[in-house]
Enzyme design. Structure first.
Site, PDB file in Angstrom:
ATOM      1  N   THR A   1      14.159  -2.573  -3.353  1.00 35.32           N
ATOM      2  CA  THR A   1      13.922  -4.009  -3.255  1.00 35.32           C
ATOM      3  C   THR A   1      14.819  -4.803  -4.207  1.00 35.32           C
ATOM      4  O   THR A   1      15.225  -4.280  -5.250  1.00 35.32           O
ATOM      5  CB  THR A   1      12.439  -4.304  -3.582  1.00 35.32           C
ATOM      6  N   ASP A   2      15.046  -6.070  -3.861  1.00 35.37           N
ATOM      7  CA  ASP A   2      15.817  -6.945  -4.760  1.00 35.37           C
ATOM      8  C   ASP A   2      15.095  -7.178  -6.086  1.00 35.37           C
ATOM      9  O   ASP A   2      15.709  -7.562  -7.081  1.00 35.37           O
ATOM     10  CB  ASP A   2      16.135  -8.290  -4.079  1.00 35.37           C
ATOM     11  N   GLU A   3      13.759  -6.932  -6.087  1.00 36.32           N
ATOM     12  CA  GLU A   3      12.990  -7.234  -7.302  1.00 36.32           C
ATOM     13  C   GLU A   3      13.400  -6.376  -8.486  1.00 36.32           C
ATOM     14  O   GLU A   3      13.096  -6.718  -9.633  1.00 36.32           O
ATOM     15  CB  GLU A   3      11.487  -7.048  -7.045  1.00 36.32           C
TER      16      GLU A   3
ATOM     17  N   TYR B   1       5.059  -3.829 -10.354  1.00 32.26           N
ATOM     18  CA  TYR B   1       5.597  -3.353  -9.063  1.00 32.26           C
ATOM     19  C   TYR B   1       7.103  -3.133  -9.161  1.00 32.26           C
ATOM     20  O   TYR B   1       7.628  -2.068  -8.811  1.00 32.26           O
ATOM     21  CB  TYR B   1       5.282  -4.367  -7.950  1.00 32.26           C
TER      22      TYR B   1
ATOM     23  N   LYS C   1       9.400   0.332  -8.857  1.00 33.74           N
ATOM     24  CA  LYS C   1      10.467   0.529  -7.863  1.00 33.74           C
ATOM     25  C   LYS C   1      11.790   0.856  -8.582  1.00 33.74           C
ATOM     26  O   LYS C   1      12.563   1.702  -8.125  1.00 33.74           O
ATOM     27  CB  LYS C   1      10.635  -0.722  -6.990  1.00 33.74           C
TER      28      LYS C   1
HETATM   29  P1  NAD Z   1       3.409  -1.974   3.213  1.00 30.18           P
HETATM   30  O1  NAD Z   1       2.544  -2.192   2.017  1.00 30.18           O
HETATM   31  O2  NAD Z   1       3.207  -2.795   4.431  1.00 30.18           O
HETATM   32  O3  NAD Z   1       3.316  -0.438   3.656  1.00 30.18           O
HETATM   33  C1  NAD Z   1       3.340   0.620   2.754  1.00 30.18           C
HETATM   34  C2  NAD Z   1       2.988   1.886   3.520  1.00 30.18           C
HETATM   35  O4  NAD Z   1       3.030   2.979   2.590  1.00 30.18           O
HETATM   36  C3  NAD Z   1       1.580   1.871   4.123  1.00 30.18           C
HETATM   37  O5  NAD Z   1       1.597   2.401   5.424  1.00 30.18           O
HETATM   38  C4  NAD Z   1       0.785   2.768   3.197  1.00 30.18           C
HETATM   39  O6  NAD Z   1      -0.315   3.409   3.827  1.00 30.18           O
HETATM   40  C5  NAD Z   1       1.853   3.751   2.760  1.00 30.18           C
HETATM   41  N1  NAD Z   1       1.520   4.379   1.464  1.00 30.18           N
HETATM   42  C6  NAD Z   1       1.117   3.737   0.334  1.00 30.18           C
HETATM   43  N2  NAD Z   1       0.861   4.640  -0.623  1.00 30.18           N
HETATM   44  C7  NAD Z   1       1.123   5.876  -0.096  1.00 30.18           C
HETATM   45  C8  NAD Z   1       1.063   7.186  -0.605  1.00 30.18           C
HETATM   46  N3  NAD Z   1       0.648   7.436  -1.859  1.00 30.18           N
HETATM   47  N4  NAD Z   1       1.425   8.210   0.201  1.00 30.18           N
HETATM   48  C9  NAD Z   1       1.820   7.980   1.476  1.00 30.18           C
HETATM   49  N5  NAD Z   1       1.885   6.746   2.021  1.00 30.18           N
HETATM   50  C10 NAD Z   1       1.536   5.712   1.237  1.00 30.18           C
HETATM   51  O7  NAD Z   1       4.903  -2.083   2.670  1.00 30.18           O
HETATM   52  P2  NAD Z   1       6.199  -2.797   3.296  1.00 30.18           P
HETATM   53  O8  NAD Z   1       6.160  -4.226   2.997  1.00 30.18           O
HETATM   54  O9  NAD Z   1       6.376  -2.304   4.679  1.00 30.18           O
HETATM   55  O10 NAD Z   1       7.321  -2.148   2.365  1.00 30.18           O
HETATM   56  C11 NAD Z   1       7.893  -0.872   2.698  1.00 30.18           C
HETATM   57  C12 NAD Z   1       8.937  -0.521   1.649  1.00 30.18           C
HETATM   58  O11 NAD Z   1       9.953  -1.525   1.631  1.00 30.18           O
HETATM   59  C13 NAD Z   1       8.384  -0.471   0.234  1.00 30.18           C
HETATM   60  O12 NAD Z   1       8.961   0.618  -0.442  1.00 30.18           O
HETATM   61  C14 NAD Z   1       8.816  -1.789  -0.392  1.00 30.18           C
HETATM   62  O13 NAD Z   1       8.994  -1.650  -1.780  1.00 30.18           O
HETATM   63  C15 NAD Z   1      10.121  -2.051   0.323  1.00 30.18           C
HETATM   64  N6  NAD Z   1      10.500  -3.476   0.492  1.00 30.18           N
HETATM   65  C16 NAD Z   1       9.621  -4.368   1.062  1.00 30.18           C
HETATM   66  C17 NAD Z   1      10.045  -5.679   1.276  1.00 30.18           C
HETATM   67  C18 NAD Z   1       9.132  -6.696   1.926  1.00 30.18           C
HETATM   68  O14 NAD Z   1       9.497  -7.884   1.991  1.00 30.18           O
HETATM   69  N7  NAD Z   1       7.976  -6.341   2.445  1.00 30.18           N
HETATM   70  C19 NAD Z   1      11.331  -6.082   0.897  1.00 30.18           C
HETATM   71  C20 NAD Z   1      12.186  -5.150   0.301  1.00 30.18           C
HETATM   72  C21 NAD Z   1      11.758  -3.834   0.129  1.00 30.18           C
HETATM   73  O1  DAU Z   2      11.750  -9.447  -2.595  1.00 37.25           O
HETATM   74  C1  DAU Z   2      11.277  -8.307  -1.950  1.00 37.25           C
HETATM   75  C2  DAU Z   2       9.800  -8.183  -2.204  1.00 37.25           C
HETATM   76  O2  DAU Z   2       9.189  -9.199  -1.412  1.00 37.25           O
HETATM   77  C3  DAU Z   2       9.217  -6.830  -1.849  1.00 37.25           C
HETATM   78  O3  DAU Z   2       9.778  -5.862  -2.686  1.00 37.25           O
HETATM   79  C4  DAU Z   2       7.694  -6.845  -2.017  1.00 37.25           C
HETATM   80  O4  DAU Z   2       7.135  -5.615  -1.592  1.00 37.25           O
HETATM   81  C5  DAU Z   2       7.128  -7.956  -1.162  1.00 37.25           C
HETATM   82  O5  DAU Z   2       5.732  -8.043  -1.360  1.00 37.25           O
HETATM   83  C6  DAU Z   2       7.793  -9.282  -1.521  1.00 37.25           C
HETATM   84  O6  DAU Z   2       7.425  -9.691  -2.869  1.00 37.25           O
HETATM   85  P1  DAU Z   2       7.118 -11.228  -3.206  1.00 37.25           P
HETATM   86  O7  DAU Z   2       6.325 -11.280  -4.434  1.00 37.25           O
HETATM   87  O8  DAU Z   2       8.349 -12.051  -3.132  1.00 37.25           O
HETATM   88  O9  DAU Z   2       6.235 -11.579  -1.888  1.00 37.25           O
HETATM   89  P2  DAU Z   2       4.857 -12.362  -1.705  1.00 37.25           P
HETATM   90  O10 DAU Z   2       4.674 -12.548  -0.229  1.00 37.25           O
HETATM   91  O11 DAU Z   2       3.742 -11.757  -2.469  1.00 37.25           O
HETATM   92  O12 DAU Z   2       5.182 -13.782  -2.351  1.00 37.25           O
HETATM   93  C7  DAU Z   2       6.286 -14.559  -1.911  1.00 37.25           C
HETATM   94  C8  DAU Z   2       6.337 -15.793  -2.784  1.00 37.25           C
HETATM   95  O13 DAU Z   2       5.197 -16.612  -2.481  1.00 37.25           O
HETATM   96  C9  DAU Z   2       6.271 -15.519  -4.267  1.00 37.25           C
HETATM   97  O14 DAU Z   2       7.110 -16.434  -4.967  1.00 37.25           O
HETATM   98  C10 DAU Z   2       4.816 -15.760  -4.637  1.00 37.25           C
HETATM   99  C11 DAU Z   2       4.396 -16.840  -3.649  1.00 37.25           C
HETATM  100  N1  DAU Z   2       2.970 -16.805  -3.253  1.00 37.25           N
HETATM  101  C12 DAU Z   2       2.471 -15.690  -2.698  1.00 37.25           C
HETATM  102  C13 DAU Z   2       1.153 -15.606  -2.325  1.00 37.25           C
HETATM  103  C14 DAU Z   2       0.582 -14.334  -1.738  1.00 37.25           C
HETATM  104  C15 DAU Z   2       2.176 -17.933  -3.414  1.00 37.25           C
HETATM  105  O15 DAU Z   2       2.652 -18.990  -3.885  1.00 37.25           O
HETATM  106  N2  DAU Z   2       0.868 -17.863  -3.047  1.00 37.25           N
HETATM  107  C16 DAU Z   2       0.302 -16.736  -2.521  1.00 37.25           C
HETATM  108  O16 DAU Z   2      -0.932 -16.734  -2.231  1.00 37.25           O
END
Ligand code: NAD
Ligand code: DAU
Length: 346
Positions: free
Chosen positions: A125-127, A156, A160
């Site tokens: 992730t970019d984080e 988190y 990562k």
């Molecule tokens: P998500 O939370 O929707 O899904 C995570 C999945 O992992 C779920 O199916 C969960 O059951 C499984 N999981 C969790 N713990 C586990 C364990 N101990 N063993 C096996 N499976 C397990 O996540 P997402 O948003 O789809 O993100 C997927 C990946 O992409 C993550 O690694 C996240 O860091 C990365 N990522 C997410 C975003 C985003 O915007 N959502 C952006 C950049 C990177």
């Molecule tokens: O940047 C990539 C990341 O994006 C992934 O690695 C993470 O898994 C994914 O959860 C996401 O993280 P963020 O923290 O950016 O996403 P989130 O949807 O939780 O929040 C997006 C923005 O919105 C953040 O600045 C916090 C804000 N927010 C979020 C929630 C849930 C609010 O203001 N209110 C809220 O209730």
């Protein structure tokens, strides 16, 4: 000979979209999905491909569970999506982030080391890069490149970043054929409704208030999930072993802008917006420089935000029962995260 791909965390948001992608693009691959089905994992997300995959329920933090999948299926390609992914949950309870994201990743690497694999891809992730802040350098916007130092701010992001460093170390030490992708915020179908877009859609559809953290001017760079899946496919099959690839689409929006777009599209009033106490260690801005993806792998985003945010909203409106079922699984977390937050004015 047919290839076996192990998609770890394939029942979550991006993982399930990636399983759909692989099933349609690589019909000869044997697809094995390993997922613990935590609150965020959902077999319903794989309903359309259930006849094309082998699903194994298992926890990557448990080495025995990981080893038995590797022994039984000997995968050539491994893509790891499995993680605890919600920043707010990592603030409420960081321990599980260490277990799943760090120990779980190291277990997968260890299992790979004992086999003849072709490629292991870690979805990061970019984080991990930390915060670009409010200010532009000499008035020019700044972006994360693959060489930006890692500087994670929340538990988190720290988990990562630690996982990424383990992946890197297995390349340097054991020559394991690894790749790392780091992507910006995704939106699209099957995203668990605790993340900004599906959570606010879920609340707005029920005329409930939308709790924006702080002043709502934090910036995220939004990419449609199918673009992310195509980028991972490109890196998995054509990326250079041992390298990191940043994925993003130069689609930066403040949280307030996103919220107003959602309200306008749903025809709901702006009075639903409430400003609440900020997230701890809330990064101000993320934005990726995806030049390496474009120049070295010919990847560019294909799904414009204006069209695909509409498609995404329609999907959530058509899947309200799916959303309700998901949301029920996190009532306790919602209380912990939101009930104590004071309202603010901005
Ligand atoms: P998500 O939370 O929707 O899904 C995570 C999945 O992992 C779920 O199916 C969960 O059951 C499984 N999981 C969790 N713990 C586990 C364990 N101990 N063993 C096996 N499976 C397990 O996540 P997402 O948003 O789809 O993100 C997927 C990946 O992409 C993550 O690694 C996240 O860091 C990365 N990522 C997410 C975003 C985003 O915007 N959502 C952006 C950049 C990177
Ligand atoms: O940047 C990539 C990341 O994006 C992934 O690695 C993470 O898994 C994914 O959860 C996401 O993280 P963020 O923290 O950016 O996403 P989130 O949807 O939780 O929040 C997006 C923005 O919105 C953040 O600045 C916090 C804000 N927010 C979020 C929630 C849930 C609010 O203001 N209110 C809220 O209730």
């Amino acid at each position: 000979m047919s290839q076996t791909i192990l998609i770890v965390g394939g029942a979550g948001f991006i993982g399930s979209n990636f399983v759909h992608h692989i099933a349609s693009q690589y019909p000869n691959y044997k697809i094995v999905v390993l997922d613990a089905l935590t609150y965020a994992g959902n077999l319903e997300n794989l309903e359309f491909v259930k006849d094309k995959i082998i699903f194994i329920k298992g926890n990557i933090a448990d080495m025995n569970a990981v080893s038995s999948v590797f022994q039984e299926y000997s995968p050539q390609y491994i893509v790891n999506f499995a993680a605890e992914t919600h920043v707010d949950r990592s603030i409420v309870g960081p321990q599980i982030f260490l277990e799943t994201n760090v120990k779980g990743t190291q277990n997968l690497l260890e299992a790979c080391r004992k086999m003849e694999i072709k490629r292991y891809l870690q979805v990061s992730t970019d984080e991990v890069y930390g915060d670009l802040g409010d200010h532009f350098l000499n008035d020019a916007p700044q972006y994360f490149t693959e060489n930006t130092p890692l500087s994670p701010n929340c538990p988190y992001a720290a988990s990562k970043a630690s996982a990424d460093l383990f992946v890197r170390s297995y390349f340097e030490t054991y020559s394991l054929p690894v790749l790392i992708t780091r992507c910006t915020n995704n939106y699209g179908p099957y995203q668990y409704p605790e993340k900004l877009i599906p959570f606010f859609l879920f609340r707005a559809m029920q005329n409930q208030s939308l709790p924006i953290y702080g002043d709502g001017k934090n910036v995220r760079d939004w990419l449609y999930v199918k673009d992310h899946c195509e980028a991972i496919d490109r890196v998995l099959h054509h990326g250079k072993i041992g390298e990191v690839y940043n994925i993003g689409g130069h689609n930066e929006k403040t949280n307030l802008q996103i919220t107003e777009i959602l309200l306008e599209k749903l025809g709901k009033p702006k009075s639903l917006i409430t400003f609440v106490e900020d997230r701890l260690a809330h990064d101000r801005r993320y934005a990726m420089d995806p030049t390496k993806m474009r120049e070295q792998l010919g990847w560019e985003p294909r799904y414009p935000f204006e069209k695909w945010i509409d498609e995404t909203i329609s999907w959530y409106m058509e899947h309200q029962e799916w959303v309700d079922r998901c949301a029920k699984r996190s009532e306790e977390f919602r209380k912990q995260n939101y009930d104590q937050r004071k309202e603010e004015t901005h």
